[in-house]
Scaffold this motif. Sequence first.
Motif, PDB file in Angstrom:
ATOM      1  N   SER A 168      -8.221  -1.013   0.626  1.00 56.70           N
ATOM      2  CA  SER A 168      -7.076  -0.465  -0.090  1.00 56.70           C
ATOM      3  C   SER A 168      -6.642  -1.420  -1.200  1.00 56.70           C
ATOM      4  O   SER A 168      -6.995  -2.599  -1.196  1.00 56.70           O
ATOM      5  CB  SER A 168      -5.914  -0.262   0.891  1.00 56.70           C
ATOM      6  N   PRO A 169      -5.853  -0.934  -2.173  1.00 61.10           N
ATOM      7  CA  PRO A 169      -5.373  -1.836  -3.237  1.00 61.10           C
ATOM      8  C   PRO A 169      -4.650  -3.067  -2.699  1.00 61.10           C
ATOM      9  O   PRO A 169      -4.874  -4.185  -3.179  1.00 61.10           O
ATOM     10  CB  PRO A 169      -4.428  -0.936  -4.048  1.00 61.10           C
ATOM     11  N   ALA A 170      -3.792  -2.878  -1.697  1.00 54.42           N
ATOM     12  CA  ALA A 170      -2.983  -4.005  -1.230  1.00 54.42           C
ATOM     13  C   ALA A 170      -3.821  -5.069  -0.528  1.00 54.42           C
ATOM     14  O   ALA A 170      -3.531  -6.266  -0.640  1.00 54.42           O
ATOM     15  CB  ALA A 170      -1.877  -3.513  -0.294  1.00 54.42           C
ATOM     16  N   TRP A 171      -4.877  -4.660   0.190  1.00 56.04           N
ATOM     17  CA  TRP A 171      -5.713  -5.666   0.847  1.00 56.04           C
ATOM     18  C   TRP A 171      -6.554  -6.419  -0.168  1.00 56.04           C
ATOM     19  O   TRP A 171      -6.886  -7.599   0.038  1.00 56.04           O
ATOM     20  CB  TRP A 171      -6.572  -5.043   1.946  1.00 56.04           C
ATOM     21  N   ALA A 172      -6.884  -5.772  -1.279  1.00 51.77           N
ATOM     22  CA  ALA A 172      -7.549  -6.493  -2.365  1.00 51.77           C
ATOM     23  C   ALA A 172      -6.571  -7.464  -3.024  1.00 51.77           C
ATOM     24  O   ALA A 172      -6.937  -8.595  -3.372  1.00 51.77           O
ATOM     25  CB  ALA A 172      -8.097  -5.509  -3.393  1.00 51.77           C
ATOM     26  N   ILE A 173      -5.328  -7.045  -3.175  1.00 52.58           N
ATOM     27  CA  ILE A 173      -4.297  -7.926  -3.736  1.00 52.58           C
ATOM     28  C   ILE A 173      -4.031  -9.103  -2.803  1.00 52.58           C
ATOM     29  O   ILE A 173      -3.754 -10.222  -3.251  1.00 52.58           O
ATOM     30  CB  ILE A 173      -3.008  -7.116  -4.006  1.00 52.58           C
ATOM     31  N   LYS A 218     -10.226   9.975  -8.951  1.00 54.02           N
ATOM     32  CA  LYS A 218     -11.626   9.714  -8.601  1.00 54.02           C
ATOM     33  C   LYS A 218     -11.742   9.050  -7.233  1.00 54.02           C
ATOM     34  O   LYS A 218     -12.781   9.120  -6.578  1.00 54.02           O
ATOM     35  CB  LYS A 218     -12.274   8.816  -9.658  1.00 54.02           C
ATOM     36  N   LYS A 219     -10.697   8.352  -6.829  1.00 54.66           N
ATOM     37  CA  LYS A 219     -10.609   7.740  -5.503  1.00 54.66           C
ATOM     38  C   LYS A 219      -9.307   8.210  -4.864  1.00 54.66           C
ATOM     39  O   LYS A 219      -8.339   8.528  -5.560  1.00 54.66           O
ATOM     40  CB  LYS A 219     -10.589   6.214  -5.605  1.00 54.66           C
ATOM     41  N   PHE A 220      -9.270   8.239  -3.569  1.00 55.61           N
ATOM     42  CA  PHE A 220      -8.016   8.511  -2.877  1.00 55.61           C
ATOM     43  C   PHE A 220      -7.806   7.440  -1.824  1.00 55.61           C
ATOM     44  O   PHE A 220      -8.737   6.725  -1.454  1.00 55.61           O
ATOM     45  CB  PHE A 220      -8.001   9.910  -2.257  1.00 55.61           C
ATOM     46  N   MET A 221      -6.574   7.296  -1.397  1.00 60.06           N
ATOM     47  CA  MET A 221      -6.264   6.236  -0.441  1.00 60.06           C
ATOM     48  C   MET A 221      -5.465   6.786   0.726  1.00 60.06           C
ATOM     49  O   MET A 221      -4.819   7.830   0.638  1.00 60.06           O
ATOM     50  CB  MET A 221      -5.490   5.096  -1.120  1.00 60.06           C
ATOM     51  N   LYS A 222      -5.546   6.073   1.821  1.00 55.47           N
ATOM     52  CA  LYS A 222      -4.735   6.324   2.995  1.00 55.47           C
ATOM     53  C   LYS A 222      -4.057   5.014   3.379  1.00 55.47           C
ATOM     54  O   LYS A 222      -4.563   3.940   3.064  1.00 55.47           O
ATOM     55  CB  LYS A 222      -5.597   6.823   4.151  1.00 55.47           C
ATOM     56  N   VAL A 223      -2.927   5.113   4.051  1.00 49.71           N
ATOM     57  CA  VAL A 223      -2.235   3.921   4.529  1.00 49.71           C
ATOM     58  C   VAL A 223      -2.402   3.861   6.038  1.00 49.71           C
ATOM     59  O   VAL A 223      -1.865   4.689   6.764  1.00 49.71           O
ATOM     60  CB  VAL A 223      -0.741   3.937   4.145  1.00 49.71           C
ATOM     61  N   ASP A 265       0.821  -1.205   0.000  1.00 50.63           N
ATOM     62  CA  ASP A 265       0.000   0.000   0.000  1.00 50.63           C
ATOM     63  C   ASP A 265       0.859   1.262   0.000  1.00 50.63           C
ATOM     64  O   ASP A 265       0.511   2.263  -0.635  1.00 50.63           O
ATOM     65  CB  ASP A 265      -0.943   0.004   1.208  1.00 50.63           C
ATOM     66  N   SER A 266       1.967   1.222   0.705  1.00 51.45           N
ATOM     67  CA  SER A 266       2.876   2.372   0.712  1.00 51.45           C
ATOM     68  C   SER A 266       3.445   2.618  -0.678  1.00 51.45           C
ATOM     69  O   SER A 266       3.646   3.775  -1.077  1.00 51.45           O
ATOM     70  CB  SER A 266       4.017   2.142   1.711  1.00 51.45           C
ATOM     71  N   TRP A 267       3.672   1.539  -1.428  1.00 47.05           N
ATOM     72  CA  TRP A 267       4.144   1.664  -2.812  1.00 47.05           C
ATOM     73  C   TRP A 267       3.095   2.383  -3.656  1.00 47.05           C
ATOM     74  O   TRP A 267       3.414   3.302  -4.420  1.00 47.05           O
ATOM     75  CB  TRP A 267       4.452   0.282  -3.386  1.00 47.05           C
ATOM     76  N   PHE A 268       1.835   1.987  -3.516  1.00 45.80           N
ATOM     77  CA  PHE A 268       0.755   2.647  -4.254  1.00 45.80           C
ATOM     78  C   PHE A 268       0.630   4.109  -3.833  1.00 45.80           C
ATOM     79  O   PHE A 268       0.454   5.001  -4.669  1.00 45.80           O
ATOM     80  CB  PHE A 268      -0.584   1.934  -4.014  1.00 45.80           C
ATOM     81  N   PHE A 269       0.707   4.341  -2.534  1.00 46.71           N
ATOM     82  CA  PHE A 269       0.565   5.702  -2.009  1.00 46.71           C
ATOM     83  C   PHE A 269       1.653   6.606  -2.584  1.00 46.71           C
ATOM     84  O   PHE A 269       1.377   7.742  -3.000  1.00 46.71           O
ATOM     85  CB  PHE A 269       0.638   5.679  -0.485  1.00 46.71           C
ATOM     86  N   GLU A 298      -9.960  -1.404 -11.738  1.00 47.62           N
ATOM     87  CA  GLU A 298     -10.818  -0.222 -11.694  1.00 47.62           C
ATOM     88  C   GLU A 298     -10.443   0.688 -10.531  1.00 47.62           C
ATOM     89  O   GLU A 298     -10.410   1.922 -10.676  1.00 47.62           O
ATOM     90  CB  GLU A 298     -12.279  -0.645 -11.599  1.00 47.62           C
ATOM     91  N   LEU A 299     -10.149   0.090  -9.383  1.00 43.22           N
ATOM     92  CA  LEU A 299      -9.755   0.878  -8.216  1.00 43.22           C
ATOM     93  C   LEU A 299      -8.453   1.633  -8.480  1.00 43.22           C
ATOM     94  O   LEU A 299      -8.352   2.833  -8.215  1.00 43.22           O
ATOM     95  CB  LEU A 299      -9.608  -0.030  -6.994  1.00 43.22           C
ATOM     96  N   VAL A 300      -7.457   0.932  -9.001  1.00 40.13           N
ATOM     97  CA  VAL A 300      -6.160   1.560  -9.274  1.00 40.13           C
ATOM     98  C   VAL A 300      -6.314   2.665 -10.325  1.00 40.13           C
ATOM     99  O   VAL A 300      -5.739   3.757 -10.191  1.00 40.13           O
ATOM    100  CB  VAL A 300      -5.128   0.502  -9.719  1.00 40.13           C
ATOM    101  N   ASN A 301      -7.107   2.401 -11.353  1.00 43.42           N
ATOM    102  CA  ASN A 301      -7.334   3.417 -12.388  1.00 43.42           C
ATOM    103  C   ASN A 301      -8.043   4.637 -11.808  1.00 43.42           C
ATOM    104  O   ASN A 301      -7.745   5.780 -12.180  1.00 43.42           O
ATOM    105  CB  ASN A 301      -8.150   2.825 -13.541  1.00 43.42           C
ATOM    106  N   ASP A 302      -8.993   4.406 -10.895  1.00 39.86           N
ATOM    107  CA  ASP A 302      -9.699   5.518 -10.263  1.00 39.86           C
ATOM    108  C   ASP A 302      -8.770   6.345  -9.381  1.00 39.86           C
ATOM    109  O   ASP A 302      -8.878   7.577  -9.314  1.00 39.86           O
ATOM    110  CB  ASP A 302     -10.883   4.999  -9.436  1.00 39.86           C
ATOM    111  N   ILE A 303      -7.850   5.676  -8.694  1.00 39.88           N
ATOM    112  CA  ILE A 303      -6.865   6.395  -7.879  1.00 39.88           C
ATOM    113  C   ILE A 303      -5.956   7.225  -8.782  1.00 39.88           C
ATOM    114  O   ILE A 303      -5.661   8.390  -8.499  1.00 39.88           O
ATOM    115  CB  ILE A 303      -6.046   5.414  -7.016  1.00 39.88           C
ATOM    116  N   ALA A 304      -5.528   6.626  -9.890  1.00 39.69           N
ATOM    117  CA  ALA A 304      -4.651   7.325 -10.832  1.00 39.69           C
ATOM    118  C   ALA A 304      -5.345   8.538 -11.445  1.00 39.69           C
ATOM    119  O   ALA A 304      -4.703   9.538 -11.773  1.00 39.69           O
ATOM    120  CB  ALA A 304      -4.200   6.360 -11.930  1.00 39.69           C
ATOM    121  N   ALA A 305      -6.675   8.457 -11.595  1.00 39.20           N
ATOM    122  CA  ALA A 305      -7.450   9.548 -12.202  1.00 39.20           C
ATOM    123  C   ALA A 305      -7.955  10.553 -11.175  1.00 39.20           C
ATOM    124  O   ALA A 305      -8.592  11.548 -11.539  1.00 39.20           O
ATOM    125  CB  ALA A 305      -8.633   8.964 -12.979  1.00 39.20           C
TER     126      ALA A 305
END
Length: 202
Positions: free
Chosen positions: A112-117, A176-181, A90-94, A167-174
């Motif tokens: 978060s992306p990592a928990w889905a992974i 549309k979504k934000f993440m926290k660690v 998740d820190s890598w994504f952040f 879809e989640l990763v693309n939304d974060i990149a765009a």
Amino acid sequence: MQFTENCNSIFSQSIEKYHIKDHVDTPIENPFEKEDIQHLLYLKNWIDTVQWHLEDIIRDPNIDPVEALKIKRRIDASNQERTDVVEYIDSWFFEKYKDVQVIPGASINTESPAWAIDRLSILALKIYHMNEEVERKGASEEHKAACTTKLNILLEQRVDLSTAIEELVNDIAAGKKFMKVYKQMKMYNDPSLNPVLYKEGK
């Protein structure tokens, strides 16, 4: 599905490598550079794979209680390591998306992306072992048929989960979504937070 295709490929590589010796004490030989996200993905699945087999061993009804306790503590340690690696991912994504401009109305995802992974990694193990049951010599046709049905559901689930992660990763990149660690702040391994442990220190 470039990212999740990479994930699924790495998970399969890890699982296949483990099953060459098929032993919980087999040392990991991570083929990826430590700076690469692929290194974390391979490590994550290797931890999951070893723990999968530890969970099998501890369910032996004839296991020696002393040995069972050792394995239980090993599983606890594995769970902590698993959580740590998820947080690294998740820190890598952040870090990767830290400069993305979040658009008005953007929302945070429940996972978060990592928990889905993490779930995708476990799913890879379910698929591998269910396929083993489909192909198991000596198993009844009824058993194989039932396992084939379950395998097909697992494969469909992997497609759906992979799609959702993309879809989640693309939304974060765009934006549309934000993440926290969030650190998981597990309490049972912490001598200052687990009552059983800090009472012993009195």
